[in-house]
Design a protein around this motif. Structure first.
Motif, short mmCIF file in Angstrom:
data_model
loop_
_atom_site.label_atom_id
_atom_site.label_comp_id
_atom_site.label_asym_id
_atom_site.label_seq_id
_atom_site.Cartn_x
_atom_site.Cartn_y
_atom_site.Cartn_z
N MET A 140 30.30 33.02 42.57
CA MET A 140 30.20 34.45 42.26
C MET A 140 29.82 35.21 43.52
O MET A 140 28.92 34.78 44.26
CB MET A 140 29.19 34.71 41.15
CG MET A 140 29.62 34.20 39.79
SD MET A 140 28.55 34.82 38.47
CE MET A 140 29.27 33.99 37.05
N VAL A 141 30.50 36.32 43.75
CA VAL A 141 30.27 37.15 44.93
C VAL A 141 29.78 38.52 44.47
O VAL A 141 30.46 39.20 43.70
CB VAL A 141 31.55 37.30 45.77
CG1 VAL A 141 31.27 38.13 47.03
CG2 VAL A 141 32.11 35.93 46.15
N ASP A 142 28.59 38.90 44.92
CA ASP A 142 28.04 40.23 44.63
C ASP A 142 28.70 41.23 45.57
O ASP A 142 28.55 41.14 46.79
CB ASP A 142 26.52 40.23 44.82
CG ASP A 142 25.86 41.50 44.34
OD1 ASP A 142 26.32 42.59 44.74
OD2 ASP A 142 24.89 41.40 43.58
N GLY A 161 32.68 45.93 37.67
CA GLY A 161 33.14 45.99 39.05
C GLY A 161 32.10 45.61 40.08
O GLY A 161 32.27 45.92 41.26
N LYS A 162 31.05 44.88 39.68
CA LYS A 162 29.98 44.55 40.62
C LYS A 162 30.03 43.12 41.14
O LYS A 162 29.47 42.83 42.19
CB LYS A 162 28.62 44.80 39.96
CG LYS A 162 28.35 46.26 39.62
CD LYS A 162 26.98 46.43 38.99
CE LYS A 162 26.70 47.89 38.67
NZ LYS A 162 25.36 48.07 38.04
N VAL A 163 30.71 42.24 40.41
CA VAL A 163 30.72 40.82 40.77
C VAL A 163 32.14 40.29 40.66
O VAL A 163 32.89 40.67 39.76
CB VAL A 163 29.78 40.00 39.85
CG1 VAL A 163 29.76 38.53 40.28
CG2 VAL A 163 28.37 40.56 39.88
N VAL A 164 32.50 39.40 41.59
CA VAL A 164 33.78 38.71 41.55
C VAL A 164 33.52 37.22 41.36
O VAL A 164 32.67 36.64 42.04
CB VAL A 164 34.59 38.96 42.84
CG1 VAL A 164 35.71 37.93 42.98
CG2 VAL A 164 35.18 40.35 42.84
N ALA A 165 34.25 36.61 40.42
CA ALA A 165 34.16 35.17 40.20
C ALA A 165 35.38 34.49 40.81
O ALA A 165 36.51 34.95 40.63
CB ALA A 165 34.06 34.86 38.72
N ILE A 166 35.15 33.42 41.55
CA ILE A 166 36.22 32.62 42.15
C ILE A 166 36.18 31.24 41.51
O ILE A 166 35.12 30.62 41.43
CB ILE A 166 36.05 32.49 43.67
CG1 ILE A 166 35.92 33.88 44.32
CG2 ILE A 166 37.22 31.74 44.29
CD1 ILE A 166 35.53 33.82 45.79
#
Length: 570
Positions: free
Chosen positions: A480-482, A461-466
């Motif tokens: 990648m969004v931290d 749950g720490k990083v989101v990939a687009i």
């Protein structure tokens, strides 16, 4: 006497360095242990410069701290840099025995500059251990273990555990016909198994255990016109069986799904065969069926009193199916009365709720569903709302980019992609327990507004990939969004890559349609699968292929929306 004292200090420092290096093995521990080597050499330099013991230790500690700080912030090799620094200091120690105090200070300053310059040059020329490991393929990768291998393929989803990815191949190395194949690839060791060869659609779903997958397939090429589809069940270890043959009345099976318990399959029965593998406007309403993955006849599942009953998802903590109807979303459990969780709007399609399999949290506590509003018969807006299993609202995110949403593995965090009026993409993070939404600016814009995006949340749950059209220099990119710092990184080595999901170790599985790799949030890359033979054509993977993979879930949403529009008009 001074020599024996210096040797004692050097021996003590080396022993302490070895002890700390053993106790604190790892990235930061290695740097701390290696920093004690120039500490020892710095003590010798200080004593040779006729400083007191306290001054010598202070001077040496300053040098060692500088080496450790530099190393921890770079990718340099800790052992090489520490030995270089210590060697420089010991070399200069002999020079410091001669000359006046000003000369000794000048020598100490030159030592620091030389060490820092050499370390920077070394960092650029020689990558650190972690960098080299990420850049080199594993020795165990079966790059040439199979004579028959996929050469041009599209990666589909990972299983729930993040162990395997399915590959939909349009060209195999041993292929002599125009068929496609489905392969199962272990994303940890690169083990590859051929599941099916024929005419499958790139529309499959893994079983919860990750040992089987289900998908539609036809008996003849589906890109030649209207072709009916049957349902097949394949094994991750290779091989498959036909579970449902194509209907003989001109209809077709489509959109198979796997219950979260793994003991039932859900499937739609279309009144007519899709054309060119794509489901368009239908003359009649589709119906939903459930069946065992191992045998037996399918049984229709419907909500009494509803003309439209489409099985769209499964609850995570039980046997229930989430049904989309013109009256709302119902939870239908075996031998129980259907329970309505979300009601549709009073006005026709204002709004229309729709559940999706990706909206069900793995912990079984919450469900995210789409809320569609229409304008002129077309989808005008897509919101997403979260409810618990009793239908109570737990927050929502308005006006999301179509289907760019996902849960963390523990179900504590839900993320969705939106864009502001200037077109900038925003990552919105919802905590269903507090109903709070945090919005993070990415600084990214879609270069193609008609091309959908994908979003996946790392397992911690720490990083989101687009994944989508995020850069003018490529059709597809990965960012990648931290979620802690809000920092967004557009990965430079992932142009024209498809992202499939996250491994448990926090690396994202990506593919350029000819190889499969894993990338870390820091941008490091590890090859997973590389065909032993070069691909026969780099032009086979066209824009249409990529759009097919991205648009399959969108198509399902559009089919359901069109059915709802038809009902509203009657």
């Amino acid at each position: 006497m001074r020599r024996w004292s210096d040797l004692m200090y050097l021996g003590w420092s080396l022993a302490l360095a070895a002890l700390v290096g053993v106790l604190l093995s790892g990235a930061s521990g290695a740097w701390l242990g290696w920093a004690l080597l120039p500490l020892a050499a710095g003590v010798v330099l200080g004593r040779c410069a006729e400083l007191s013991r306290a001054e010598s230790f202070a001077h040496a500690a300053f040098v060692a701290a500088g080496v450790a700080a530099f190393g921890s912030l770079s990718d340099a090799n800790p052992g090489v840099c520490a030995v270089l620094a210590a060697g420089s200091l010991l070399t200069m120690a002999g020079l410091a025995r001669w000359g006046n105090r000003a000369t000794r200070i000048w020598v100490a300053a030159m030592v620091l500059l030389i060490t820092l310059g050499a370390a920077i040059a070394l960092n650029r020329a020689v990558p650190g251990a972690a960098g080299r490991l990420a850049a080199e393929p594993s020795r165990d990768l079966p790059t040439s273990a199979l004579a028959d291998q996929p050469e041009m393929f599209l990666p589909l989803d990972l299983d729930d555990a993040g162990r395997r990815v399915a590959l939909w191949s349009i060209l195999d190395s041993e292929q002599t016909d125009d068929a496609q194949s489905i392969w199962s690839l272990d994303v940890n060791d690169g083990t590859l198994h051929k599941v099916f060869h024929g005419y499958p659609l790139p529309l499959l779903e893994w079983s919860p255990a990750g040992d089987r997958l289900v998908y539609p397939a036809s008996e003849k090429p589906w890109d030649e016109g209207a072709v009916p589809f049957g349902i097949h069940v394949g094994a991750a270890a290779g091989g498959s069986s036909k579970r449902l043959p194509a209907p003989a009345d001109g209809g077709s099976w489509m959109y198979p799904s796997w219950s979260k318990q793994g003991n039932r399959l859900g499937v739609w029965r279309l009144p007519e065969a899709p054309e060119f593998g794509s489901v368009g406007p239908l003359r009649d309403l589709p119906r939903s069926f459930v069946l065992s993955p191992d045998g037996g006849e399918p049984t229709e599942i419907a909500v009494k009193g509803c003309r439209l009953s489409l099985l769209s998802a499964w609850e995570a903590g039980g046997e229930g199916a989430l049904m989309m109807t013109e009256h709302g979303i119902y939870l239908v459990r075996p031998d129980a009365k259907p329970k309505r969780l979300v009601a549709a709007g009073e006005a026709p399609l204002d709004p229309f709720p729709m559940p999706l399999q990706s909206g069900v949290a793995q912990d079984g506590k919450h469900i995210a569903y789409l809320e569609l509003t229409f304008k002129g018969g077309d989808i005008d807006r897509i919101d997403v709302n979260v409810i618990d299993m009793n239908g109570r609202g737990r927050g929502g995110i308005a006006n999301i980019v179509p289907l760019a949403m996902g849960w963390s593995a523990d179900g504590k965090l839900f993320a969705a992609l939106t864009q502001n009026r200037r077109g900038e993409l925003l990552v919105n993070v919802l905590d269903p327990e507090t109903r709070r939404v945090k919005s993070l600016r990415t600084g990214l814009k879609r270069t193609d507004e008609d091309f959908p995006c994908r979003l996946s949340v790392s397992r911690d749950g720490k990083v989101v990939a687009i994944n989508g059209p995020l850069d003018k220099g490529a059709m597809l990119s990965v960012a990648m969004v931290d979620l802690t710092s809000g920092e967004t990184k557009l990965l430079p080595n992932c142009h024209n890559h498809l992202a499939s999901g996250w491994r448990p170790d926090g690396w994202l599985v990506v593919s350029d349609t000819q190889t499969v790799s894993a990338v870390s949030p820091a941008g490091q890359r590890q090859p997973i699968f590389v065909p032993s033979a070069a691909g026969r054509s780099e032009d086979l993977c066209s824009t249409a292929m990529l759009e097919t993979t991205f648009r399959q879930p969108i198509e399902r949403l559009q089919v359901a929306a069109e059915m709802a529009v038809q009902l509203a008009r009657k």
